[in-house]
Write a protein that holds these residues in place. Structure first.
Motif, short mmCIF file in Angstrom:
data_model
loop_
_atom_site.label_atom_id
_atom_site.label_comp_id
_atom_site.label_asym_id
_atom_site.label_seq_id
_atom_site.Cartn_x
_atom_site.Cartn_y
_atom_site.Cartn_z
N TYR A 146 0.59 -1.23 0.02
CA TYR A 146 0.01 -0.12 0.07
C TYR A 146 0.93 1.22 0.02
O TYR A 146 0.37 2.13 0.10
N ASP A 647 -1.71 3.78 -9.49
CA ASP A 647 -1.88 2.83 -8.62
C ASP A 647 -2.25 3.89 -7.18
O ASP A 647 -1.49 4.48 -6.80
N THR A 649 -3.97 4.15 -3.21
CA THR A 649 -4.29 3.30 -2.23
C THR A 649 -4.55 4.39 -0.89
O THR A 649 -4.01 5.40 -0.60
N ASN A 665 -9.79 0.64 3.89
CA ASN A 665 -8.69 0.43 3.01
C ASN A 665 -9.33 0.54 1.41
O ASN A 665 -10.05 -0.41 1.27
N VAL A 667 -8.50 0.35 -2.56
CA VAL A 667 -7.50 0.10 -3.56
C VAL A 667 -7.89 0.46 -4.95
O VAL A 667 -8.88 -0.02 -5.30
N HIS A 705 -10.35 -2.12 -8.26
CA HIS A 705 -10.61 -1.32 -7.35
C HIS A 705 -11.38 -2.16 -6.32
O HIS A 705 -12.17 -3.27 -6.61
#
Lengths: 766, 285
Positions: A146, A647, A649, A665, A667, A705
Motif C-alpha cells: 500500500y 496505483d 491506496t 482501505n 485500492v 478497485h
C-alpha cells in the motif's frame, strides 16, 4: 572535480568538526516487557542533536558538558523527557511506557523529511494490525504494497513488485536471515507472523551499503526478544488459521524467550475423506491443504553491554490431492503432494565494545526447498500401469556476518562490515519410474545437479551531517560471487538530504545493486513451482541502477512526500515454460532468457494525516515499467506483467473510543496487462491457421478497485484479561475484479474469482 | 455504540459465515472484445525457395473473431528479387498460389527475397534467403520379416555437414501402382512437430528408421516408397519451432503468455524460407 573526490573532500571537512563533547549512550527499552525499542527518537534540547535507537534499542549522542534535556518518542510508546547532568561519558537505560488503548502517538516517528535515506520507510506492527486484510490476519507484505512505488498482486496474493522490479528482486530478512519464499496458502497469507515482529525497515531506494544481493527492495524484519519481566501470551482464532504466542523470562530477567505458532486447519474439513482413503474406500477424492509456521527466539543478556540470541524459524505448506475410483473394468488410484518449506536459524551477538563502537555478529543458516511427488496407478482387466514421479529443489546458505557501528566523530555515523556466504543450490532432483503394461516398459531416470557457490561482501557507509541542513549517506559495497566463474561487482550508494526549512527537505539518491540468485518460476499459472539458481559464467548477475529525487515535508498534522525515480535493469531473466523439457534442471542456463533489459520510471506521492484519534494515508504512483529480451517479443519493448500506470491506496484507521476501532482501505489501480491476438492468419496449403500475437501485453484488464473494512472491539474477560474480536470485509462492495482470462473457442473470457469475503477473528491475551 | 447481547452476537457470526459461503465462491465471466486490436488487412506469405525456384501461398489476415472471412487477395503481384533487381515475377497458378516460371532457375550462392504488392495493401518483403545445398540420401533399404508381411522396417542414411548447425524434416510417401497410398501426408503439408536438429549427430553419418505396418487385410500391398529429406534454413526452423510452441499452448488456459509465431515478412506475416530437398524412391517388390 569528480564525484568521488567531492565525497572525500566533504569527509575531510566534516572530520574537522570533531570536538571534545560528552557522549551519552545507552538503551531504550519497554517498561512493561523489557523489550528493546527500535527506531525511538532521542532529541536533545534545542533539537540540534538527534539519534535513533538501533535494532538492540541502542543509541548514542554527543552533547555539551552540563545539563541536557532529552526528549524520547516512539510511535507505540508514551513520550518521555529525561534530564541528564553529565561531566563525563555516561551510559543510561531509558524505559518507555506503552500507549493506552485508544491513543495514537502523533510525534513518535521520524518525519520523512528528516530522514537522510529517501526510500526508507519504517513500519511498526501496531500500524499493520488495523489494516483490513483478506482473512483478517495482519500481513506485513500486503501492508507494504500500500506504499507508493510498490504494487502487489490483484489476485489477493502476498507478492511485492517494487519500482519496476520482479518479486524475486526483494531481499527479505528475518533477523538477518534471508527468506526465499514469502507465501503461505498460494499467497493468501505471508510467511511472517505479525505477533513476533518488532520492527520492519523497508527500503525501496537510496539503499544503504550494508544491504545487497537483490535489486529492488529490502524488507528488514527484526523480531521481538520476548518479555523478560513476566510470562505472557495471547492466542487468536480465525477462519483459516489460529495462532498462539508465548513469551517470558527464563530463570531470571537476563534471559527471555518468545515462541509463536501459527497453523491452518483446512485439513480438518477433509478429515472424513482422508480416513476413508486410508481405510481403502474405493471411491474417494479430496484436496488437502495445511500450513504452519514456528518462530522461536531466546535472548540472553551477557552483561549490560552485550547480548546473545538464538532465533529459529520454520514455515511449511503441504498440498495434497487424492483421487481413488473403481468400477467393473478399472481401478485407479492417484495421489499428488506438494510441500514447500522455509527454515532459518540464527545465532547472534551484539555488544557495545566501548562508548563509540557497537559490534554485531551472527551466523545464519537458511534453507528453502520444495518437493513434489505424484503416483498414478491404473489397473484394468487387460493391462496395468504405475507411474511414480518425484522431484525436489532447494537452496541452502550459511552466512557469517560481522558489522561495526562507529560514532567517534560527532557528525559521522560509520557502519562497516562484511559477510561470507556459502550456498548449496539444487535446481532439481528429479526421478520418474513407470511400469506400463505387462511388458514392463520401464522409463526410470534420475537427475541431480547440486551446485556450490561462495559470496563475499564488504561494505562501508557513513551518514555525514555536513551542516545542520545537509546530510549525506555515502557508501560502497564490494561483492565477490564465485560459482564456476567469479563475478566481482562494486556498488556505490549515495543519498543526500538538504533541509530547506524546518519542515521541508529535498532528497536525492543513487544506488547500484546486483543480484546473484535468480528465481525461475514456471509461468504456468497456479502451479507456482519455484527454483532458485545461482549466477555462473553464462548467467551474469542481474543489475539495477536507481536514481530518485523528491521533496518531503510537513504542514501541521499533514506529512507529505513527492518523489520521482528512474530505474535501469540489466541481465534480467525470463523462463518461458514452453521451452522447457525434462533436461531443464541440468540445462536451465541454456533454456532461460537472460539478456533482459528493463526500464521503470515514475512519480510517487504520499500524504499522511495523523491526529490523536485517527491516522490516514493516501499513496499514489504513476509509473511505466517495460521489459525487452532479444529472443522474446521480436526484440521489442513490452509492458512488464506487473506494470500499473496508476496505483492509488487510501488507508484510514479511526479510533472511535478505547474499545472500538475501524480500519478502511481503498485500492484502485490500472488493470493488469494481458496478451490478445491482433489478427488471424488463415490456414494455407502448408500450415494450419493460427492467431498472431505480435505484441506481448497489448491489452489490459479493466481497472481494479476494492474497498476493505475492518472493525475491532477490545473487551475484557471476567478475569480482567484483554480480549478482542474483529470483523473484516474484504472487497466490501463486492466488486467483480477480473483476475485472469481464458480462451473458449473463439472467445476470450475474463474471470473474477471472488466477491465480498467476510472474516472473523477472536483473540485473547493472558 | 450499538449494544448487542450474546445471542445476537452468535447470530451475527453465523450470518457472516453464511454470507461468506454464498458470496465468496461466486465467479463471474465477461467476454472481452479484442477485434479492436485488428489493424486492418495485411498480406500473409507462406512459401519456400529451393534450387528449382520459389513457390508460395498468398493470403490476407482476417480479424481474430471473423475467421471465416474471405482471405484471397486479387490482382497481387509477387516477384523474386535478387539484390535490388527483380529476378522474375511469379505466376499465380491457382487462386493465391504462386510459382516461379518453369524456365527460371535460381543461381547458387545468390540471395533472393520475395516482394509482394497489391492494391490496398502495404508492400511486403521477406528477409533475404540463400539457395541451400541439399543433404543427399546416400543409402536406402528395407527389411521385411517375411516376403508376404505387410510390416517392414525402412532405413535411409545421410551424412550431416559438420560446418554448421542443420535442421531436417523428412517424409515417406508410399505408392501402390503409382498411386500415393498415404495421401494425407502429401508434400504440401508440413508437420511442425517433426523437424529435428543435428545436435546429437553433428558431422556424422545418420541412419533414420521407420516402421511401416498396415493392419488392414484388404489394403493392397505397397510397391514403392519415396523418401524425401528436407534440409531447413534457420528461418524455417524458427518458424516451425514457434508453430510447435503455439500448437502446444493454444488449448491450454494456464500458460501465462501465448506463443508468438516467428515471421520474416516485413509489413506482413508468414514465412518465406530456404529449403533444400533430396529424395530417393525405393522399390519394395
Amino acid at each position: 572535480m569528480k564525484p568521488g573526490n567531492i565525497i572525500i573532500f566533504l569527509l575531510i571537512c566534516t572530520l574537522n568538526l570533531y570536538s571534545q563533547n560528552i557522549k551519552i549512550n545507552g538503551y531504550i527499552i519497554s517498561a512493561s516487557s523489557g523489550e528493546p525499542i527500535i527506531n525511538a527518537h532521542i532529541i536533545s534540547n534545542g533539537m540540534d542533536k538527534h539519534s535513533i535507537s538501533n535494532t538492540s534499542g541502542f543509541f548514542s549522542l554527543s552533547l555539551a558538558e552540563g545539563k541536557n534535556a532529552l526528549q524520547i518518542s516512539h510511535v507505540a510508546y508514551q513520550p518521555a523527557l529525561v534530564t541528564v547532568n553529565t561531566k563525563k561519558d555516561t551510559a543510561i537505560t531509558i524505559e518507555l511506557l506503552s500507549l493506552q488503548l485508544g491513543e495514537i502517538e502523533v510525534y513518535g516517528e521520524e518525519p520523512l523529511h528528516r530522514q537522510t535515506l529517501s526510500g526508507k520507510i519504517s513500519i511498526s506492527p501496531q500500524k499493520i494490525e488495523f489494516i483490513p486484510t483478506f482473512v483478517g490476519e495482519p500481513d506485513i507484505i500486503k501492508a507494504i504494497t500500500y506504499l507508493p512505488g510498490v504494487s502487489g498482486n490483484n489476485k489477493g496474493f502476498s507478492n511485492l513488485y517494487v519500482r519496476g522490479g520482479d518479486r524475486q528482486n526483494n531481499l527479505l530478512l528475518l533477523d538477518g536471515a534471508p527468506v526465499y519464499s514469502l507465501n503461505h496458502l498460494f499467497g493468501i497469507l505471508s510467511v511472517f507472523n505479525a505477533d513476533i515482529i518488532k520492527n520492519i525497515d523497508f527500503y525501496k531506494g537510496g539503499f544503504p551499503a550494508r544491504y545487497g544481493g537483490r535489486t529492488s527492495s529490502v524488507v528488514d524484519i527484526t523480531t521481538r526478544r520476548g518479555n523478560n519481566k513476566k510470562l505472557t501470551g495471547k492466542f487468536n482464532i480465525g477462519i483459516l488459521k489460529s495462532k498462539l504466542l508465548l513469551e517470558g523470562p527464563v530463570v531470571n530477567q537476563r534471559t527471555s524467550f518468545i515462541l509463536a505458532l501459527r497453523s491452518s486447519y483446512l485439513d480438518l474439513f477433509t478429515l472424513p475423506f482422508r480416513n476413508k482413503y486410508k481405510k481403502g474406500n474405493p471411491h474417494v477424492n479430496f484436496l488437502g491443504y495445511t500450513f504452519y509456521d514456528i518462530n522461536a527466539k531466546v535472548t540472553r543478556e551477557i552483561n549490560e553491554k552485550s547480548q546473545i540470541f538464538v532465533n529459529l524459524y520454520k514455515g511449511t505448506d503441504i498440498q495434497k490431492v487424492y483421487d481413488k475410483a473403481q468400477n467393473t473394468f478399472q481401478y485407479r488410484n492417484s495421489a499428488y503432494e506438494y510441500k514447500q518449506e522455509n527454515q532459518s536459524a540464527t545465532i547472534g551477538l551484539q555488544s557495545l565494545l566501548n562508548s563509540d563502537l557497537y559490534f554485531n555478529t551472527s551466523v545464519i543458516y537458511s534453507k528453502y526447498g520444495n518437493r513434489f511427488e505424484m503416483t498414478d496407478e491404473i489397473i484394468d482387466y487387460i493391462d496395468s500401469s504405475a507411474v511414480i514421479e518425484k522431484s525436489h529443489s532447494y537452496i541452502n546458505s550459511l552466512t557469517c556476518n560481522i558489522s561495526f557501528d562507529y560514532t567517534q566523530f560527532n557528525n559521522h555515523k560509520i557502519k562497516t562490515g562484511g559477510s561470507i556466504s556459502l550456498y548449496k543450490i539444487q535446481p532439481g532432483v528429479s526421478s520418474r519410474k513407470s511400469d506400463i503394461y505387462f511388458n514392463h516398459f520401464d522409463t526410470t531416470y534420475n537427475v541431480s545437479v547440486e551446485k556450490k557457490a561462495t559470496e563475499y561482501n564488504l561494505y562501508i557507509e557513513d551518514e555525514i551531517a555536513i551542516t545542520n541542513k545537509l546530510n549525506i549517506n555515502a557508501g560502497v559495497r564490494l561483492n565477490i560471487f564465485n560459482s564456476n566463474y567469479t563475478h566481482i561487482n562494486p556498488e556505490p550508494r549515495i543519498s543526500i538530504r538538504w533541509l530547506a526549512g524546518e519542515n521541508i527537505s529535498f532528497k536525492t539518491g543513487y544506488s547500484i545493486m546486483h543480484q546473484y540468485m535468480h528465481l525461475i518460476e514456471s509461468n504456468i499459472q497456479g502451479t507456482g513451482n519455484e527454483l532458485w539458481v545461482g549466477s555462473n559464467k553464462n548467467t551474469p548477475p542481474q543489475k539495477a541502477s536507481l536514481f530518485s529525487g523528491g521533496i518531503f515535508g510537513k504542514i501541521s498534522h499533514i506529512e507529505y512526500g513527492f518523489e520521482a525515480f528512474y530505474k535501469n535493469m540489466e541481465n534480467l531473466i525470463y523462463f518461458n515454460y514452453i521451452d522447457a523439457d525434462e533436461d531443464f534442471i541440468c540445462k536451465w542456463d541454456n533454456m532461460i532468457l537472460k539478456d533482459g533489459k528493463g526500464r521503470a520510471y515514475g512519480f510517487e506521492a504520499l500524504i499522511k494525516y495523523k491526529s490523536k484519534k485517527f491516522i490516514s494515508s493516501l499513496s499514489y504512483t504513476l509509473a511505466k515499467n517495460d521489459r525487452k529480451f532479444s529472443d522474446y517479443n521480436f526484440n521489442k519493448w513490452f509492458p512488464f506483467s506487473h506494470d500499473r500506470r496508476h496505483d492509488l491506496t487510501f488507508l484510514l484507521h479511526y479510533i472511535l473510543n478505547e474499545k472500538n476501532t475501524v480500519g478502511i482501505n481503498f485500492v484502485f489501480n490500472t488493470g493488469e496487462p494481458i496478451t490478445l491476438p491482433e489478427a488471424y492468419i488463415p490456414t494455407n496449403r502448408y500450415f494450419n491457421g493460427y492467431l498472431s500475437y505480435n505484441d506481448i501485453n497489448n491489452m489490459r484488464l479493466p481497472a481494479y478497485h476494492r474497498l476493505d473494512i475492518s472493525y475491532k472491539r477490545n473487551t475484557k474477560t471476567k478475569k480482567g484479561r484483554k480480549s478482542y474480536w474483529s470483523i473484516n470485509l474484504y472487497n466490501a462492495y463486492a466488486r467483480r475484479n477480473p483476475v485472469y482470462v481464458y480462451y473458449d473457442k473463439d472467445k476470450v473470457i475474463s474471470k473474477s474469482l471472488y466477491s465480498i469475503i467476510p472474516s472473523f477473528n477472536w483473540g485473547m491475551e493472558f | 455504540m450499538i449494544n448487542i447481547n450474546k445471542n445476537q452476537f452468535i447470530c451475527f457470526i453465523c450470518c457472516i459465515f453464511i454470507f461468506q459461503t454464498l458470496f465468496s465462491g461466486c465467479e463471474i465471466e465477461k467476454e472481452i472484445d479484442y477485434n479492436a486490436l485488428y489493424g486492418g488487412d495485411k498480406m500473409v506469405i507462406h512459401g519456400f525457395l529451393h534450387n528449382k525456384g520459389a513457390f508460395l501461398q498468398l493470403n490476407k489476415t482476417v480479424p481474430p473473431l471473423s475467421r471465416d472471412k474471405n482471405d484471397y487477395i486479387s490482382n497481387a503481384k509477387v516477384s523474386l528479387y535478387s539484390g535490388n533487381e527483380q529476378a522474375v515475377e511469379l505466376i499465380e497458378h491457382t487462386p493465391g498460389y504462386f510459382e516461379t516460371p518453369c524456365d527460371f532457375k535460381p543461381t547458387d550462392n545468390t540471395t533472393y527475397q520475395i516482394v509482394a504488392e497489391a492494391e490496398g495493401f502495404s508492400k511486403v518483403f521477406s528477409s533475404k534467403q540463400i539457395i541451400m545445398s541439399p543433404v543427399l540420401i546416400d543409402t536406402a533399404y528395407y527389411i521385411k520379416e517375411t516376403p508376404t508381411s505387410k510390416m517392414f522396417d525402412l532405413y535411409f542414411s545421410y551424412t550431416d555437414p559438420s560446418t554448421e548447425e542443420n535442421y531436417y524434416f523428412y517424409k515417406i510417401l508410399y505408392f501402390t501402382e503409382g498411386i500415393i497410398e498415404n495421401e494425407n501426408d502429401y508434400i504440401e503439408y508440413i508437420d511442425p512437430f517433426s523437424w529435428y536438429s543435428d545436435d546429437e549427430f553433428n558431422g556424422t553419418r545418420r541412419t533414420e528408421y521407420i516402421l511401416y505396418y498396415e493392419g488392414r487385410k484388404d489394403t493392397p500391398d505397397i510397391d514403392s516408397a519415396r523418401i524425401i529429406l528436407y534440409t531447413l534454413s534457420n528461418d524455417l526452423k524458427k518458424y516451425l519451432e514457434s508453430i510447435e510452441n503455439y500448437d502446444t499452448t493454444k488449448e491450454d488456459p494456464f500458460y501465462e503468455q501465448p506463443a508468438q509465431i516467428f515471421t520474416n515478412i516485413i509489413n506482413g506475416y508468414g514465412i518465406f524460407a530456404g529449403l533444400a530437398v533430396d529424395s530417393i524412391t525405393l522399390s519394395l517388390r
